[in-house]
Write a protein that holds these residues in place. Structure first.
Motif, short mmCIF file in Angstrom:
data_model
loop_
_atom_site.label_atom_id
_atom_site.label_comp_id
_atom_site.label_asym_id
_atom_site.label_seq_id
_atom_site.Cartn_x
_atom_site.Cartn_y
_atom_site.Cartn_z
N LEU A 87 0.83 -1.21 0.00
CA LEU A 87 0.00 0.00 0.00
C LEU A 87 0.86 1.26 0.00
O LEU A 87 0.57 2.22 -0.72
N MET A 88 1.92 1.26 0.81
CA MET A 88 2.79 2.43 0.86
C MET A 88 3.49 2.66 -0.47
O MET A 88 3.70 3.81 -0.88
N ASN A 89 3.86 1.59 -1.14
CA ASN A 89 4.52 1.75 -2.44
C ASN A 89 3.56 2.30 -3.49
O ASN A 89 3.96 3.06 -4.37
N ALA A 90 2.29 1.94 -3.37
CA ALA A 90 1.31 2.39 -4.36
C ALA A 90 0.71 3.75 -4.03
O ALA A 90 0.50 4.58 -4.92
N PHE A 91 0.44 4.00 -2.76
CA PHE A 91 -0.30 5.21 -2.37
C PHE A 91 0.49 6.13 -1.45
O PHE A 91 0.02 7.24 -1.17
N GLY A 95 -1.35 8.17 2.07
CA GLY A 95 -2.44 7.55 1.32
C GLY A 95 -2.85 6.22 1.89
O GLY A 95 -4.04 5.87 1.91
N SER A 96 -1.87 5.44 2.38
CA SER A 96 -2.19 4.15 3.00
C SER A 96 -3.01 4.33 4.26
O SER A 96 -3.97 3.58 4.52
N VAL A 97 -2.64 5.33 5.06
CA VAL A 97 -3.39 5.60 6.29
C VAL A 97 -4.81 6.03 5.95
O VAL A 97 -5.79 5.60 6.60
#
Length: 461
Positions: A87-91, A95-97
């Motif tokens: 998620l962190m790599n994508a958003f 954004g992940s939070v």
């Protein structure tokens, strides 16, 4: 002479000057406000973990299903840790939070609006996923964006969340408490979306240099090279961590990957076997299990949560993570021994009146145990350097916490107060293991201190 050639008195055109508009938040108050808002999701994480501390037996669940409800949040957190880096790599961390807020709100809605066991358990798992994502993403974001603010750490705000949910659970029903936390989750989403900037390192990794520079200005961060810090790039930013984690599963057979991963996983397993999550999940029950007979369990649970916050503040004030982890394990060891010895003496020599008069002894033990448990609220490495695949070790730690929380009521029913002796043994093993495996050389300490001084400016939150 050419017709359009400039004459001798013609002045050269002045150079074009581009002024970068800085955000209107250069005061330390605004900087502190951003730090608080960015870690507000951690308050919700604490509320999720502590929700069953005073409200579990009010749920419309059987004893067996109630233990599942208490433990499934940790299992969901393990899943959240595993997907956090994707998620962190994508958003990005922010954004992940934000995405995890949506999952958390759905989980709380299932918790307070449904009377079926399945929906309650599914809602508990979804809120646990939020805990896992926030544990990794908020830690990465705060480490990069607020390196000089010692209290801008997830564990402090997680402990505050536990205290708040204990107070709410003592006054409200479980459904009302869940509804309140869902509203706070929605408010947190709006505030994080409005005020908190994305990780500058992640923005740069996506080629958004202008946005990254604006984010640095908003956070009052200075661009630094790795040579200035004297540390590896993967120890410094969320963007680098996400990139390093992409190939972890393909390289897990390599010794430089699996050895530190196994070392950290074993440390986190011993940490959770010493019972920090058990205290948070079964606070009011553990008050009676420890031998305290003269005070209301809900009141004592709220007091223990206050000392949990105090322990979190003490642990974050210590620059050396290894020392704080060792001190926490020593506190859990002391508390386990005190409670076990008291109950042994009570069984052998004390009558009912004597047990009531000496109830302050296990209460003091629980206070020490609560302060020591703050380190285990948000599992993390005892050393500041980042190990590839750390999120996998964190997931393993939450999985062990799930097993310990699930088994605690049954183990206590079988062996009684001896369970506190088991916590003490796990703490003792954790101390020995931490000293042997995570002792940091003096040169590394000096480099870390130098990097901390150069990283940022501004008072603590």
């Amino acid at each position: 002479m050419e017709e359009n050639a400039p004459g001798p008195s013609t002045q050269p055109e002045p150079p074009v000057v581009v002024n970068v508009q800085k955000p209107l938040n250069n005061s330390s108050v605004t900087q502190g406000f951003i730090a608080v808002i960015s870690l507000l999701p951690c308050v919700i994480s604490g509320a999720i973990l502590g929700f069953t501390g005073v409200s579990m037996w009010n749920l419309p669940l059987s004893y067996r299903n109630a233990t599942w409800f208490a433990s499934l949040a940790s299992l969901g957190a393990a899943g959240g840790c595993l997907i956090s880096h994707s998620l962190m790599n994508a958003f990005g961390p922010r954004g992940s939070v934000l995405l995890s807020h949506v999952v958390c709100a759905i989980g709380w809605m299932l918790t307070f609006s449904s009377w079926t066991t399945t929906n309650l358990l599914v809602g508990r798992v979804l809120t646990g996923v939020f805990v896992g994502v926030v544990s990794v993403a908020a830690t990465a974001h705060s480490s990069e964006c607020f390196p000089a603010r010692s209290t801008a750490r997830p564990v402090v705000y997680t402990a505050i969340g536990v205290l708040c949910v204990y107070l709410a659970g003592s006054l409200l029903s479980y459904a009302q408490t869940a509804a309140v936390v869902m509203v706070v989750t929605i408010v947190s989403f709006v505030l994080v979306r409005t005020f908190v900037p994305e990780s500058p390192a992640w923005l740069e990794s996506r080629g958004r240099t202008g946005d990254a520079e604006y984010s640095r200005l908003k956070l009052r961060l200075q661009r630094q090279t790795d040579a200035e810090d004297g540390v590896e790039p993967s120890t410094r930013s969320a963007g680098d961590r996400s990139t390093a984690a992409e190939a972890i599963y393909r390289r897990v057979h390599q010794p430089e990957i699996y050895r530190p991963l196994l070392a950290l996983a074993l440390h986190l397993a011993l940490q959770q076997m010493s019972g920090p999550m058990v205290l948070v999940s079964y606070a009011s029950q553990m008050v009676g299990d420890s031998g305290v007979r003269v005070l209301n369990g809900h009141f004592v649970a709220a007091v223990l949560a206050a000392f949990l916050v105090a322990g979190a503040l003490v642990s974050t004030a210590m620059d050396h993570r290894e020392s704080s982890a060792t001190l926490a394990a020593a506190g859990a060891l002391t508390a386990g021994v005190v409670i076990a010895v008291y109950n042994l003496i009570r069984r052998m020599f004390l009558n009912r009146l004597g047990s009531q008069l000496l109830s302050f002894v296990p209460l003091l033990g629980l206070i020490v145990f609560s302060m020591s448990s703050s380190v285990g609220l948000v599992p993390h490495s005892p050393v500041p350097r980042y190990a590839a695949g750390e999120h996998v070790a964190l997931a393993f730690g939450y999985t062990v916490a799930f097993a310990v929380i699930k088994c605690y009521p049954y183990v206590h029913a079988a062996v009684g107060w001896w369970v506190f002796a088991v916590f003490a043994v796990a703490s003792a093993l954790n101390i020995v293991y931490g000293v042997l495996m995570f002792s940091e050389p003096e040169s590394s300490k000096q480099q870390r201190n130098t990097a901390a001084k150069r990283s940022s400016v501004g008072p603590a939150v």
